[in-house]
Design a protein around this motif. Structure first.
Motif, PDB file in Angstrom:
ATOM      1  N   GLU A  55       0.819  -1.217   0.000  1.00 47.94           N
ATOM      2  CA  GLU A  55       0.000   0.000   0.000  1.00 47.94           C
ATOM      3  C   GLU A  55       0.855   1.269   0.000  1.00 47.94           C
ATOM      4  O   GLU A  55       0.574   2.204  -0.743  1.00 47.94           O
ATOM      5  CB  GLU A  55      -0.912   0.027   1.234  1.00 47.94           C
ATOM      6  N   GLU A  56       1.864   1.307   0.838  1.00 46.93           N
ATOM      7  CA  GLU A  56       2.621   2.543   1.024  1.00 46.93           C
ATOM      8  C   GLU A  56       3.721   2.754  -0.006  1.00 46.93           C
ATOM      9  O   GLU A  56       4.059   3.889  -0.304  1.00 46.93           O
ATOM     10  CB  GLU A  56       3.211   2.589   2.440  1.00 46.93           C
ATOM     11  N   TRP A  96       1.407  -0.996  -9.190  1.00 46.89           N
ATOM     12  CA  TRP A  96       1.407   0.118  -8.229  1.00 46.89           C
ATOM     13  C   TRP A  96       1.823   1.392  -8.942  1.00 46.89           C
ATOM     14  O   TRP A  96       2.830   1.413  -9.654  1.00 46.89           O
ATOM     15  CB  TRP A  96       2.357  -0.199  -7.083  1.00 46.89           C
ATOM     16  N   PRO A  99       1.736   6.126  -3.904  1.00 45.92           N
ATOM     17  CA  PRO A  99       1.169   5.853  -2.579  1.00 45.92           C
ATOM     18  C   PRO A  99      -0.233   6.439  -2.436  1.00 45.92           C
ATOM     19  O   PRO A  99      -0.605   7.366  -3.148  1.00 45.92           O
ATOM     20  CB  PRO A  99       2.153   6.526  -1.622  1.00 45.92           C
ATOM     21  N   GLY A 100      -0.955   5.880  -1.483  1.00 45.07           N
ATOM     22  CA  GLY A 100      -2.293   6.374  -1.189  1.00 45.07           C
ATOM     23  C   GLY A 100      -2.259   7.749  -0.544  1.00 45.07           C
ATOM     24  O   GLY A 100      -1.196   8.361  -0.360  1.00 45.07           O
ATOM     25  N   HIS A 101      -3.423   8.223  -0.164  1.00 46.95           N
ATOM     26  CA  HIS A 101      -3.581   9.575   0.382  1.00 46.95           C
ATOM     27  C   HIS A 101      -2.844   9.810   1.695  1.00 46.95           C
ATOM     28  O   HIS A 101      -2.579  10.952   2.047  1.00 46.95           O
ATOM     29  CB  HIS A 101      -5.070   9.900   0.548  1.00 46.95           C
ATOM     30  N   GLU A 102      -2.474   8.761   2.425  1.00 48.33           N
ATOM     31  CA  GLU A 102      -1.810   8.995   3.718  1.00 48.33           C
ATOM     32  C   GLU A 102      -0.297   9.127   3.612  1.00 48.33           C
ATOM     33  O   GLU A 102       0.357   9.458   4.590  1.00 48.33           O
ATOM     34  CB  GLU A 102      -2.188   7.950   4.769  1.00 48.33           C
TER      35      GLU A 102
END
Length: 139
Positions: A55-56, A96, A99-102
C-alpha cells in the motif's frame, strides 16, 4: 471494569541493493518513518507487513519478512505494541502507481545520511539492525 483493547502495529525496514533504507513521510504526522501501520482483524503480523509495504510503497517481498523484535510503544497509548520486520529481497508491484492519500513522500536513504526529521524510534531500530544490537523493549 472496562479495559481498552491492546493495539498492534508493524514497521518494516526495507533495504535496497545499495543498503539504503526505505522511509515514508505521512500526510498526518511530522517526520520520516519506516513504512508500516496497524494490524487488521484476522491478519497475521506478517500479512500486515506485506500489505502495508504494498500500500505505502508498492513493494512486494520475494521472501517472507524477517521478524526481528516486538516493542511497547508507550508514546502512543499504554497498550500499543509494534512488531519490527526487515525485508532485503523484494520487487515492485507492477500495478502500483503511487502511494495512497496517507503518504506524502517516500524514498530510499543511506543509513548514514537519514533525512532531517527521521524519528528517534526509526533511528534506534536502524542502529539495532546495523550493529546487530539487542533490541530495546520500547519503541
Amino acid at each position: 471494569m472496562f479495559r481498552r483493547a491492546m493495539t498492534l502495529g508493524v514497521r518494516i525496514a526495507v533495504f535496497d541493493e545499495a543498503g539504503s533504507v526505505l522511509l515514508v513521510k505521512h500526510t498526518y504526522l511530522k517526520g520520516w518513518y519506516l513504512p508500516g501501520g496497524g494490524v487488521d482483524p484476522g491478519e497475521t503480523l506478517e500479512q500486515a507487513a506485506i500489505r502495508e509495504l504494498r500500500e505505502e510503497a508498492g513493494i512486494v517481498p520475494r521472501t517472507p519478512p524477517e521478524f526481528l523484535s516486538m516493542h511497547f510503544n508507550r508514546n502512543a497509548t499504554q497498550r500499543d505494541h509494534v512488531a519490527f520486520f526487515v525485508v532485503r529481497n523484494w520487487t515492485r508491484d507492477p500495478n502500483w502507481e503511487r502511494p495512497g492519500h496517507e503518504i506524502a513522500e517516500i524514498g530510499f536513504f543511506p543509513v548514514d545520511e537519514l533525512p532531517q526529521g527521521t524519528t528517534p524510534a526509526t533511528r534506534r531500530r536502524l542502529m539495532e539492525v546495523r550493529n546487530a544490537r539487542e533490541a530495546c523493549a520500547f519503541w
